[in-house]
Design a protein around this motif. Structure first.
Motif, PDB file in Angstrom:
ATOM      1  N   LEU A 182     -36.078  29.451  27.337  1.00 33.21           N
ATOM      2  CA  LEU A 182     -36.650  28.951  26.230  1.00 33.21           C
ATOM      3  C   LEU A 182     -36.327  29.994  24.855  1.00 33.21           C
ATOM      4  CD1 LEU A 182     -38.811  27.298  24.820  1.00 33.21           C
ATOM      5  CD2 LEU A 182     -40.557  28.826  25.915  1.00 33.21           C
ATOM      6  N   ILE A 183     -36.447  31.347  25.073  1.00 34.34           N
ATOM      7  CA  ILE A 183     -35.960  32.077  23.938  1.00 34.34           C
ATOM      8  C   ILE A 183     -34.848  31.622  23.417  1.00 34.34           C
ATOM      9  CG2 ILE A 183     -35.506  34.407  23.149  1.00 34.34           C
ATOM     10  CD1 ILE A 183     -37.405  35.501  25.608  1.00 34.34           C
ATOM     11  N   SER A 184     -33.611  31.787  24.297  1.00 31.10           N
ATOM     12  CA  SER A 184     -32.266  31.155  23.697  1.00 31.10           C
ATOM     13  C   SER A 184     -32.285  29.809  22.830  1.00 31.10           C
ATOM     14  CB  SER A 184     -31.504  31.177  24.632  1.00 31.10           C
ATOM     15  OG  SER A 184     -31.547  30.121  25.858  1.00 31.10           O
ATOM     16  N   GLU A 185     -33.414  29.046  23.236  1.00 30.89           N
ATOM     17  CA  GLU A 185     -33.136  27.622  22.771  1.00 30.89           C
ATOM     18  C   GLU A 185     -34.192  27.498  21.353  1.00 30.89           C
ATOM     19  OE1 GLU A 185     -32.258  25.327  26.642  1.00 30.89           O
ATOM     20  OE2 GLU A 185     -34.097  25.085  26.035  1.00 30.89           O
ATOM     21  N   ILE A 186     -35.088  28.339  21.209  1.00 36.15           N
ATOM     22  CA  ILE A 186     -35.707  28.058  20.013  1.00 36.15           C
ATOM     23  C   ILE A 186     -35.565  29.343  19.124  1.00 36.15           C
ATOM     24  CG2 ILE A 186     -37.636  27.342  21.305  1.00 36.15           C
ATOM     25  CD1 ILE A 186     -39.350  29.947  21.089  1.00 36.15           C
ATOM     26  N   SER A 187     -34.839  30.585  19.222  1.00 32.79           N
ATOM     27  CA  SER A 187     -34.614  31.406  18.405  1.00 32.79           C
ATOM     28  C   SER A 187     -33.425  31.170  17.483  1.00 32.79           C
ATOM     29  CB  SER A 187     -34.020  32.738  19.206  1.00 32.79           C
ATOM     30  OG  SER A 187     -33.084  32.579  19.922  1.00 32.79           O
ATOM     31  N   PRO A 188     -33.463  31.755  16.191  1.00 41.08           N
ATOM     32  CA  PRO A 188     -32.422  31.371  15.303  1.00 41.08           C
ATOM     33  C   PRO A 188     -30.952  32.146  15.708  1.00 41.08           C
ATOM     34  CG  PRO A 188     -34.385  32.304  14.110  1.00 41.08           C
ATOM     35  CD  PRO A 188     -34.580  32.312  15.643  1.00 41.08           C
ATOM     36  N   HIS A 190     -28.546  33.778  14.826  1.00 41.71           N
ATOM     37  CA  HIS A 190     -28.058  35.119  14.580  1.00 41.71           C
ATOM     38  C   HIS A 190     -29.036  36.146  14.785  1.00 41.71           C
ATOM     39  CE1 HIS A 190     -30.937  34.042  11.255  1.00 41.71           C
ATOM     40  NE2 HIS A 190     -31.110  35.387  10.977  1.00 41.71           N
ATOM     41  N   LEU A 191     -30.119  35.455  15.618  1.00 43.15           N
ATOM     42  CA  LEU A 191     -31.166  36.721  16.293  1.00 43.15           C
ATOM     43  C   LEU A 191     -31.214  36.395  17.875  1.00 43.15           C
ATOM     44  CD1 LEU A 191     -34.025  36.538  13.665  1.00 43.15           C
ATOM     45  CD2 LEU A 191     -32.262  38.433  13.973  1.00 43.15           C
ATOM     46  N   ARG A 192     -30.372  35.343  18.057  1.00 41.43           N
ATOM     47  CA  ARG A 192     -30.823  35.112  19.629  1.00 41.43           C
ATOM     48  C   ARG A 192     -30.503  36.243  20.594  1.00 41.43           C
ATOM     49  NH1 ARG A 192     -27.368  31.036  19.968  1.00 41.43           N
ATOM     50  NH2 ARG A 192     -25.554  32.314  20.740  1.00 41.43           N
ATOM     51  N   GLY A 193     -29.200  37.056  20.429  1.00 42.88           N
ATOM     52  CA  GLY A 193     -29.000  38.114  21.235  1.00 42.88           C
ATOM     53  C   GLY A 193     -30.111  39.194  21.366  1.00 42.88           C
ATOM     54  N   THR A 194     -30.598  39.275  20.122  1.00 39.26           N
ATOM     55  CA  THR A 194     -31.656  40.299  19.879  1.00 39.26           C
ATOM     56  C   THR A 194     -32.892  39.878  20.722  1.00 39.26           C
ATOM     57  OG1 THR A 194     -31.038  41.312  17.815  1.00 39.26           O
ATOM     58  CG2 THR A 194     -33.306  41.399  18.295  1.00 39.26           C
ATOM     59  N   LEU A 195     -33.577  38.774  20.484  1.00 39.17           N
ATOM     60  CA  LEU A 195     -34.708  38.037  20.921  1.00 39.17           C
ATOM     61  C   LEU A 195     -34.598  37.871  22.244  1.00 39.17           C
ATOM     62  CD1 LEU A 195     -35.643  35.740  18.029  1.00 39.17           C
ATOM     63  CD2 LEU A 195     -36.480  37.990  18.549  1.00 39.17           C
ATOM     64  N   VAL A 196     -33.505  37.590  23.097  1.00 41.08           N
ATOM     65  CA  VAL A 196     -33.590  37.405  24.431  1.00 41.08           C
ATOM     66  C   VAL A 196     -33.457  38.721  25.041  1.00 41.08           C
ATOM     67  CG1 VAL A 196     -31.917  36.681  26.350  1.00 41.08           C
ATOM     68  CG2 VAL A 196     -32.190  35.194  24.457  1.00 41.08           C
ATOM     69  N   SER A 197     -32.792  39.621  24.421  1.00 44.21           N
ATOM     70  CA  SER A 197     -32.906  41.138  24.949  1.00 44.21           C
ATOM     71  C   SER A 197     -34.488  41.434  24.893  1.00 44.21           C
ATOM     72  CB  SER A 197     -32.010  42.002  24.013  1.00 44.21           C
ATOM     73  OG  SER A 197     -30.962  41.909  23.940  1.00 44.21           O
ATOM     74  N   CYS A 198     -35.380  41.021  24.438  1.00 36.78           N
ATOM     75  CA  CYS A 198     -36.672  41.299  24.301  1.00 36.78           C
ATOM     76  C   CYS A 198     -37.069  41.080  25.841  1.00 36.78           C
ATOM     77  CB  CYS A 198     -37.638  40.473  23.380  1.00 36.78           C
ATOM     78  SG  CYS A 198     -37.305  41.018  21.757  1.00 36.78           S
ATOM     79  N   PHE A 199     -36.729  40.053  26.582  1.00 38.83           N
ATOM     80  CA  PHE A 199     -36.868  39.948  27.942  1.00 38.83           C
ATOM     81  C   PHE A 199     -36.553  41.265  28.775  1.00 38.83           C
ATOM     82  CE2 PHE A 199     -36.191  38.609  32.323  1.00 38.83           C
ATOM     83  CZ  PHE A 199     -37.340  37.836  32.464  1.00 38.83           C
ATOM     84  N   GLN A 200     -35.594  41.959  28.553  1.00 42.25           N
ATOM     85  CA  GLN A 200     -35.359  43.298  29.024  1.00 42.25           C
ATOM     86  C   GLN A 200     -36.221  44.324  28.553  1.00 42.25           C
ATOM     87  OE1 GLN A 200     -33.702  43.765  31.690  1.00 42.25           O
ATOM     88  NE2 GLN A 200     -33.891  46.072  31.857  1.00 42.25           N
ATOM     89  N   LEU A 201     -36.522  44.257  27.490  1.00 43.66           N
ATOM     90  CA  LEU A 201     -37.439  45.360  26.905  1.00 43.66           C
ATOM     91  C   LEU A 201     -38.961  45.147  27.609  1.00 43.66           C
ATOM     92  CD1 LEU A 201     -38.032  47.320  24.638  1.00 43.66           C
ATOM     93  CD2 LEU A 201     -38.879  45.537  23.293  1.00 43.66           C
ATOM     94  N   MET A 202     -39.252  43.934  27.774  1.00 37.83           N
ATOM     95  CA  MET A 202     -40.806  43.612  28.447  1.00 37.83           C
ATOM     96  C   MET A 202     -40.553  44.203  29.875  1.00 37.83           C
ATOM     97  SD  MET A 202     -43.081  42.884  26.561  1.00 37.83           S
ATOM     98  CE  MET A 202     -42.314  44.056  25.398  1.00 37.83           C
ATOM     99  N   ILE A 203     -39.281  44.183  30.609  1.00 40.60           N
ATOM    100  CA  ILE A 203     -39.196  44.590  31.773  1.00 40.60           C
ATOM    101  C   ILE A 203     -39.516  46.219  31.796  1.00 40.60           C
ATOM    102  CG2 ILE A 203     -37.497  44.972  33.671  1.00 40.60           C
ATOM    103  CD1 ILE A 203     -36.362  42.244  33.128  1.00 40.60           C
TER     104      ILE A 203
END
Length: 561
Positions: A182-188, A190-203
């Protein structure tokens, strides 16, 4: 024209078109006749100041909170198996009446969660295709809550706790597929890598706070030691369900269901532009063209995952390998058994050292979130493999040669123990900045929409399977070969460096549809950083040259670009 070439052509032409639905082909032709087809190149969604994306970033963090749920389990279970009340209730008895957890029971209680995750990822991720990514996430979180209830209600039957971990694992498996998707499909883009990486940040945040909670409850002598951390899982689950009410649905799912206006609203909301902006119409056009091509090919079956048509099988192998190699770096050797490991190096309060590891892991992930978009996926993975190899060699070598200078039945060397803890922290830093977040990013942007949930589920299932094998067999392996175990991970890390170089392409800055086109064109991974999407190519661009390379192998790897 072959099927692959036809699909490349269709996607490429979509990248150069202007209006938003397959039904208005006549209007698109009219624009081309008028010489206005180049307009889409100017209709790329404009980048705005970072503050403009604060809202969508917060929403993606809410989605990524699913990673916190997984991290919390990892952080707490490593302490539970050392808590006195947990051992008394679920363990076995020595002849003198003292309690203990056997290696088999410890391995099963810790690792069965991963089997549940693997099954849940493959089966429950289907809910995201059927009901939408948001509703799918809500469903799997509810299943997770059921598992927690069973665990927290355990009195003295270890198999009840075992069953509860399987069920909660089913939920977390679904979360681990649907959240990055879902993150990869709604994020801009140029920010997709950063925002998907937030999943790991939360882990990592979940692991750290799990360690802290174990430390706070370890001095109790009753079930507070483990029931309080489990009880807090309800708060995390309810927070995530509440967060789902604020986030937009995937525009790709909405287009697939014919809800084009809702998809426009989702894209406009994510990118802070109006629904009528030409860039939104161009994005919808690109998405719908891809969906149209996929519909023409029929509904996706599980058998299609093993087809080389569209390079689906090649992508699946790559996804499975990168997720497997993430586990084979040896990270969960430290996370699942950190408390036990640091007892072995002579620390009296190993819970404190686990907290230090948790802090390093969490703080380092912020660096990783920056690096993934600054330097790209491939570069970070390559540097991560090299640096972790060095750390693991030192860790294992000191453990084997210096930790027990007078034999394992004698006290350990404090200096050697401190050295091992130091290089453990270096290892965790290197892992958290590279191999921790990036496999989730790569998997979330590699697969075409029609097989995306299936491929992501299988790839993530490989991660869980290796997680199970490592967490179950680690007590037996370390009991047999002790710190020589580190050399096994060192070999896997060396292999991962070469695998990344030869098989993982660079996808930084590309839309999901452009990533698909790059795969279809057969671009070589070590040339992928120079690949240009069809909509931005000049007359002198040679796409065929990106798919072949006569340079000797050693020059490919070590020659200057």
């Amino acid at each position: 024209m072959s099927a692959e070439e036809e699909q490349v052509s269709r996607v490429a032409s979509a990248s150069n078109s202007i209006l938003s639905t397959p039904s208005n082909k006549a209007e698109r032709d009219e624009y081309k006749e008028d010489g206005e087809a180049e307009f889409v190149q100017e209709a790329d969604i404009p980048k705005k100041a970072g503050s403009a994306y604060a809202t969508i970033s917060i929403m993606c963090v809410m989605i990524a909170f699913g990673g916190f749920v997984f991290g919390w389990d990892t952080g707490t279970i490593s302490g539970f198996v050392n808590q006195t009340d947990f051992i008394r209730r679920l363990g076995q008895h020595h002849h003198d009446g003292s309690h203990y957890l056997s290696k088999v029971r410890t391995g099963l209680v810790v690792s069965i969660f991963n089997i549940g995750c693997a099954i849940g990822g493959i089966i429950l991720s289907k809910a995201g295709d059927m009901y939408g990514r948001k509703m799918g996430l809500t469903i799997v979180v509810v299943i997770y809550i059921v598992g927690i209830i069973i665990q927290i209600a355990t009195i003295n039957k270890w198999f009840q706790y075992f069953i509860g971990r399987i069920i909660s694992g089913l939920g977390v498996g679904g979360i681990s597929v649907l959240s990055p998707m879902l993150i990869s499909e709604i994020s801009p883009k140029h920010l997709r890598g950063t925002l998907v990486s937030c999943f790991q940040l939360m882990i990592t945040l979940g692991i750290f706070l799990g360690y802290c909670t174990n430390y706070g409850t370890k001095n109790y002598s009753n079930s507070v030691q483990w029931r309080v951390p489990l009880g807090l899982c309800f708060a995390w689950a309810l927070f995530m369900i509440g967060g789902m009410t604020f986030v937009p649905e995937s525009p790709r799912f909405l287009c697939e269901k014919g809800r084009v206006e809702d998809a426009k609203h989702s894209i406009a909301m994510s990118n802070k532009v109006s629904m009528d902006d030409p860039s939104v119409l161009a994005e919808i056009e690109l998405i719908e063209s891809g969906i149209e091509a996929e519909r023409e090919a029929g509904s996706a079956s599980w058998g299609e995952l093993f087809s080389t048509k569209g390079k689906i099988f090649q992508r699946l192998i790559m996804g499975c390998m990168i997720q497997s190699l993430q586990q084979l770096t040896g990270d969960n050797y430290f996370f699942y058994y950190g408390t036990t490991i640091f007892k072995a190096v002579g620390l009296k309060d190993s819970f404190q050292t686990s907290i230090v590891i948790g802090i390093v892991n969490f703080a380092s992930t912020f660096v990783g979130i920056y690096l993934v978009e600054r330097f790209g996926r491939r570069t970070c993975l390559l540097w991560g493999s090299a640096s972790m190899t060095a750390c693991m060699v030192i860790y294992a070598s000191v453990g084997v040669t210096r930790l027990y200078p007078h034999g394992q039945d004698q006290p350990s060397s404090k200096g050697a123990g401190n050295c091992m803890i130091c290089f453990t922290c270096f290892f965790i830093f290197c892992f958290a900045t590279t191999w921790a977040p990036i496999p989730f990013v790569v998997n979330s942007e590699t697969f075409p929409l029609r097989v995306k949930s299936k491929c992501m589920a299988v790839a993530q299932g490989c991660n869980w399977l290796w997680g199970f094998l490592i967490s179950f067999f680690t007590p037996f392996i370390t009991g047999a070969i002790n710190f020589y175990y580190g050399y096994v991970f060192m070999g896997c890390l060396c292999f991962s460096f070469f695998y990344v170089f030869f098989f993982i392409p660079e996808t930084k800055g590309l839309s999901l549809e452009e990533v698909n086109t790059m795969w279809l064109e057969g671009t070589l991974p070590w040339k992928s950083a120079s690949w240009v999407p069809p909509s931005r190519r000049g007359a002198d661009y040679d796409a065929e040259a990106m798919a072949k390379d006569d340079t000797p192998m050693y020059k490919r790897m070590f020659g200057r670009k």
